[in-house]
Design a protein around this motif. Structure first.
Motif, PDB file in Angstrom:
ATOM      1  N   LEU A  13       0.920  -1.096   0.089  1.00 48.60           N
ATOM      2  CA  LEU A  13       0.146  -0.017  -0.024  1.00 48.60           C
ATOM      3  C   LEU A  13       0.908   1.300  -0.128  1.00 48.60           C
ATOM      4  O   LEU A  13       0.450   2.384  -0.636  1.00 48.60           O
ATOM      5  CB  LEU A  13      -1.076  -0.038   1.250  1.00 48.60           C
ATOM      6  CG  LEU A  13      -2.128  -1.009   1.144  1.00 48.60           C
ATOM      7  CD1 LEU A  13      -2.922  -0.751   2.412  1.00 48.60           C
ATOM      8  CD2 LEU A  13      -3.059  -0.652   0.197  1.00 48.60           C
ATOM      9  N   ASP A  16       2.606   3.789  -3.599  1.00 48.56           N
ATOM     10  CA  ASP A  16       2.305   4.769  -4.340  1.00 48.56           C
ATOM     11  C   ASP A  16       2.699   6.267  -3.415  1.00 48.56           C
ATOM     12  O   ASP A  16       3.376   6.909  -4.198  1.00 48.56           O
ATOM     13  CB  ASP A  16       0.700   4.966  -4.050  1.00 48.56           C
ATOM     14  CG  ASP A  16      -0.004   4.381  -5.214  1.00 48.56           C
ATOM     15  OD1 ASP A  16       0.864   3.958  -6.307  1.00 48.56           O
ATOM     16  OD2 ASP A  16      -1.033   4.204  -5.376  1.00 48.56           O
ATOM     17  N   ILE A  80      -6.513  -3.313  -7.574  1.00 46.93           N
ATOM     18  CA  ILE A  80      -5.480  -2.638  -6.961  1.00 46.93           C
ATOM     19  C   ILE A  80      -4.011  -2.490  -7.307  1.00 46.93           C
ATOM     20  O   ILE A  80      -3.449  -1.960  -8.060  1.00 46.93           O
ATOM     21  CB  ILE A  80      -5.484  -2.068  -5.476  1.00 46.93           C
ATOM     22  CG1 ILE A  80      -6.824  -1.783  -4.942  1.00 46.93           C
ATOM     23  CG2 ILE A  80      -4.328  -1.211  -4.888  1.00 46.93           C
ATOM     24  CD1 ILE A  80      -7.104  -2.001  -3.452  1.00 46.93           C
ATOM     25  N   ASN A  83      -3.712  -2.090 -11.140  1.00 42.92           N
ATOM     26  CA  ASN A  83      -3.707  -0.883 -11.603  1.00 42.92           C
ATOM     27  C   ASN A  83      -2.152  -0.134 -11.270  1.00 42.92           C
ATOM     28  O   ASN A  83      -1.931   0.671 -12.009  1.00 42.92           O
ATOM     29  CB  ASN A  83      -4.886  -0.056 -10.754  1.00 42.92           C
ATOM     30  CG  ASN A  83      -5.113   1.337 -11.250  1.00 42.92           C
ATOM     31  OD1 ASN A  83      -5.228   1.478 -12.381  1.00 42.92           O
ATOM     32  ND2 ASN A  83      -4.984   2.457 -10.236  1.00 42.92           N
ATOM     33  N   ASP A 124      -6.512   3.558  -2.475  1.00 39.29           N
ATOM     34  CA  ASP A 124      -6.528   2.048  -2.598  1.00 39.29           C
ATOM     35  C   ASP A 124      -6.655   1.358  -1.255  1.00 39.29           C
ATOM     36  O   ASP A 124      -7.086   0.375  -1.141  1.00 39.29           O
ATOM     37  CB  ASP A 124      -5.005   1.776  -3.156  1.00 39.29           C
ATOM     38  CG  ASP A 124      -4.815   1.975  -4.469  1.00 39.29           C
ATOM     39  OD1 ASP A 124      -6.019   2.395  -5.243  1.00 39.29           O
ATOM     40  OD2 ASP A 124      -3.692   2.046  -5.143  1.00 39.29           O
TER      41      ASP A 124
END
Length: 197
Positions: A13, A16, A80, A83, A124
């Motif tokens: 997570l 990004d 997720i 993507n 996300d």
């Protein structure tokens, strides 16, 4: 969910935020612990808050769709992840004149700009919070752990960006996406009894 599994999700997570932190560092002529800490706090707080919100949404509907929970977790995490992998191929962070980048990230540390970036990089995590509800994860330690991991990696990202430039950004998003795809697949396969780790 095991501590190791939670750590893997937290790292996935945070990629990004890590990638954007690299761009932040790239744009700074001179970094400091304070500046890196500000970036880390924004991303860490939002990355912890989003799954908490998602968790409370998930809890409301948990009883109605328990028999599908592993499929929902699998679909959300893989979606997720895919993507993020796609974005890693399309998102470059090249400074042309010392102040502008191809992806138009605003590099100031103002509340407005940092909040928008933090929301964008933590959306996300909202979906992951929903999967936590289905998996009966102890949410307070989980989101705290995610926030701390994101905080640390974001500070590191600022330093890396300032030191090495944009070479690491797309790789960070690619790795993060692959990690989330792996975790989604693991949840599904574990529930089906195909794997047990």
């Amino acid at each position: 969910m095991s501590l190791f599994g939670l750590f893997i999700i937290a790292v996935g997570l945070s990629m990004d935020a890590f990638a954007v932190s690299i761009c932040k560092g790239l744009s700074m002529n001179k970094i400091s612990i304070k500046k890196a800490g500000i970036v880390g706090l924004y991303f860490g707080i939002f990355q912890a808050g989003m799954p908490l919100i998602g968790y409370f949404f998930g809890v409301r509907f948990h009883d109605k769709i328990t028999y599908l929970d592993h499929w929902i977790a699998f679909i959300l995490l893989v979606f997720i992840g895919l993507n993020m992998v796609r974005e890693s191929r399309n998102c470059e962070c090249e400074i042309e004149d010392g102040s502008k980048s191809h992806n138009s990230i605003d590099y100031s540390l103002s509340f407005k700009n940092m909040s928008l970036l933090a929301i964008a990089t933590s959306i996300d995590a909202l979906a992951v919070g929903i999967t936590f509800a289905f998996l009966n994860v102890n949410i307070v330690p989980a989101v705290s752990f995610i926030g701390i991991v994101t905080f640390i990696l974001s500070m590191i990202g600022v330093k890396i960006g300032n030191t090495f430039g944009n070479r690491c950004k797309s790789k960070a998003e690619l790795v993060g996406g692959l990690i989330l795809i792996f975790m989604g697949s693991k949840i599904l396969l574990s529930h089906m009894g195909i794997i047990s780790f």
